[in-house]
Design a protein around this motif. Structure first.
Motif, PDB file in Angstrom:
ATOM      1  N   GLU A 127       3.052 -28.349  48.218  1.00 53.24           N
ATOM      2  CA  GLU A 127       2.047 -27.074  48.226  1.00 53.24           C
ATOM      3  C   GLU A 127       2.764 -26.046  49.021  1.00 53.24           C
ATOM      4  O   GLU A 127       3.042 -26.226  50.287  1.00 53.24           O
ATOM      5  N   PHE A 178       3.662 -31.723  52.177  1.00 48.85           N
ATOM      6  CA  PHE A 178       3.986 -32.377  51.327  1.00 48.85           C
ATOM      7  C   PHE A 178       2.894 -33.603  51.342  1.00 48.85           C
ATOM      8  O   PHE A 178       2.646 -33.881  52.553  1.00 48.85           O
ATOM      9  N   SER A 179       2.690 -33.949  50.373  1.00 48.34           N
ATOM     10  CA  SER A 179       1.789 -35.417  50.411  1.00 48.34           C
ATOM     11  C   SER A 179       2.082 -36.123  49.214  1.00 48.34           C
ATOM     12  O   SER A 179       2.862 -35.791  48.228  1.00 48.34           O
ATOM     13  N   ALA A 180       1.208 -37.346  49.215  1.00 46.45           N
ATOM     14  CA  ALA A 180       1.256 -38.210  48.033  1.00 46.45           C
ATOM     15  C   ALA A 180      -0.054 -38.064  47.303  1.00 46.45           C
ATOM     16  O   ALA A 180      -1.136 -38.254  47.881  1.00 46.45           O
ATOM     17  N   ILE A 181      -0.213 -37.919  46.429  1.00 45.36           N
ATOM     18  CA  ILE A 181      -1.266 -37.911  45.438  1.00 45.36           C
ATOM     19  C   ILE A 181      -1.307 -38.642  44.260  1.00 45.36           C
ATOM     20  O   ILE A 181      -0.243 -39.364  43.705  1.00 45.36           O
ATOM     21  N   ILE A 209       2.156 -39.538  42.790  1.00 48.47           N
ATOM     22  CA  ILE A 209       3.051 -38.242  42.842  1.00 48.47           C
ATOM     23  C   ILE A 209       3.147 -37.631  44.024  1.00 48.47           C
ATOM     24  O   ILE A 209       2.529 -37.446  44.872  1.00 48.47           O
ATOM     25  N   PHE A 210       4.587 -37.208  44.251  1.00 44.18           N
ATOM     26  CA  PHE A 210       5.076 -36.641  45.285  1.00 44.18           C
ATOM     27  C   PHE A 210       4.823 -34.913  45.391  1.00 44.18           C
ATOM     28  O   PHE A 210       5.150 -34.429  44.210  1.00 44.18           O
ATOM     29  N   ARG A 211       3.862 -34.543  46.033  1.00 44.00           N
ATOM     30  CA  ARG A 211       3.667 -33.127  45.642  1.00 44.00           C
ATOM     31  C   ARG A 211       3.965 -32.246  46.990  1.00 44.00           C
ATOM     32  O   ARG A 211       3.699 -32.501  48.237  1.00 44.00           O
TER      33      ARG A 211
END
Lengths: 238, 238
Positions: free
Chosen positions: B211, B186-189, B207-209
DNA sequence: AAGTGGTCTAGACCACGAC
DNA sequence: TCGTGGTCTAGACCACTTC
């Protein structure tokens, strides 16, 4: 003529049963929705006590693979509820775990009446006294996490006397108020000026944020917002 | 005179023991680091069989409250490893669970040789054929999640024949390849143009992403990037 | 009403690991 | 070496739920 020695045949344990049942499910021998054999039947098949089968099935149920009901029997879950588990380490441990040097710095520390939004957030009565702390955690000298925390003095009065200049509130609270309940919310936000400055990023940069509210059996203890440095990723396997 | 009926006194079960031990720990009667009484001793105190105590203590150990070692006995954990558990529902279930209407739309669907970066990501051999899908999930007509997925055809060849125009690859894969292993990040991009357009946000918005890479016993199945609409929060209690 | 899982027991053997 | 937890057993009773 020499006889080849074999390792002694191990008895089937609950782990063996668990693995075997899981394999049959995965191989679609027992597709989703299937009613599995009862514990007595399985015990007979595996040649062990029912208690052993029970333990295996319990764990499969805990893992969300099967669904068990008295009288209804055990069924393979239709929609496997996948669940991810994250460990929440101390920031210090997290940083040191990456082989980096940890440093901590207190930026702000003031006690006052709780602002309205915080009263809502923590269900505090009006005029509750809370301690507001801001601090930053470094990894190898670079900002790693910015922490903005509020501590409820009516639950943790000792906080007012503690010197947070070397020990972070995070660490102190864990030693002081262990085994609390908590709720966490993760989201992506845009860095506003104060946070951007602290983390040394540009205003508007995407930031990974965790907000955590903590209770000690219904008593609100603390509310904290954690802002992670650019590029931070939270990883989990399942 | 009427006699007040009392509920029959329940025998102490493993849950009672678990709760009692946990309470003693929380009340600092047994502070972190304490060596707890052995199972036999506790069984005597609670007036039950050792197996019952064992189950209680096992669960406390699973919960990360205590640490158990043969011969070493059970100790209260010094640094309680807090862990959060998230449920990962199907997008559809997530949306419908919020009382919103779910809609799905396929944007792109093409099969080709895997690009280099994907070969790395999934440890694919060169010239592996993969299917690339892009789709979007709506909640009440508003974009909720944008999905960018790659499916490894050598593991799931059937994907090439399936019509993803009404069923999302997510749902199809779960029914087709259940019980896989996965890793999530999970990360913020920052939203780049394509994603921003799909989610109807501005380029550069946070955006909350998520993968996710998925394996079926060492065989890479799929790699997916999920981009959530603005304001999305992932919540968990623990 | 009856069948299935939930839990407890008393006793046993084993394996790890602290001493 | 030997104490502690890990696991198994055979039998038992109970509680929930579906029939």
């Amino acid at each position: 003529m020499k006889v080849i020695e074999r390792p002694v045949l191990k008895k089937t344990g609950y782990k063996d049963i668990k693995r075997e049942v899981f394999n049959r499910i995965r191989k679609n021998e027992w597709p989703p929705g299937t009613l599995l054999p009862g514990e007595v039947e399985l015990a007979a098949e595996f040649g062990c006590a029912r208690a052993t089968v029970n333990r295996a099935m319990q764990e499969l149920s805990d893992d969300g693979i099967i669904d068990r009901k008295r009288k209804g029997g055990s069924r393979v879950n239709l929609a496997p509820v996948r669940q991810v588990t994250f460990e929440i380490p101390l920031v210090r441990a997290e940083v040191e775990g990456k082989g980096a040097t940890y440093k901590y710095e207190l930026l702000y520390n003031k006690t006052d009446i709780a602002p309205i939004w915080l009263q809502d957030q923590l269900s505090l009565s009006a005029y509750s006294r809370v301690q507001h702390l801001r601090c930053i955690h470094f990894a190898d000298g670079k900002p790693y996490q910015y922490e903005d925390r509020w501590i409820n003095h009516s639950v943790v009065p000792l906080a007012s006397e503690f010197d947070f200049s070397t020990i972070s509130p995070n660490e102190w609270l864990i030693s002081e108020v262990p085994y609390t309940n908590a709720e966490v919310r993760f989201s992506a936000i845009s860095a506003e000026k104060y946070v951007a400055t602290a983390l040394e990023v540009n205003v508007g940069d995407p930031i990974f944020r965790a907000e955590r509210t903590t209770w000690l059996s219904d008593e609100p203890v603390t509310f904290v917002s954690l802002y992670f440095a650019k590029g931070y990723e939270m990883v989990a396997k399942y």
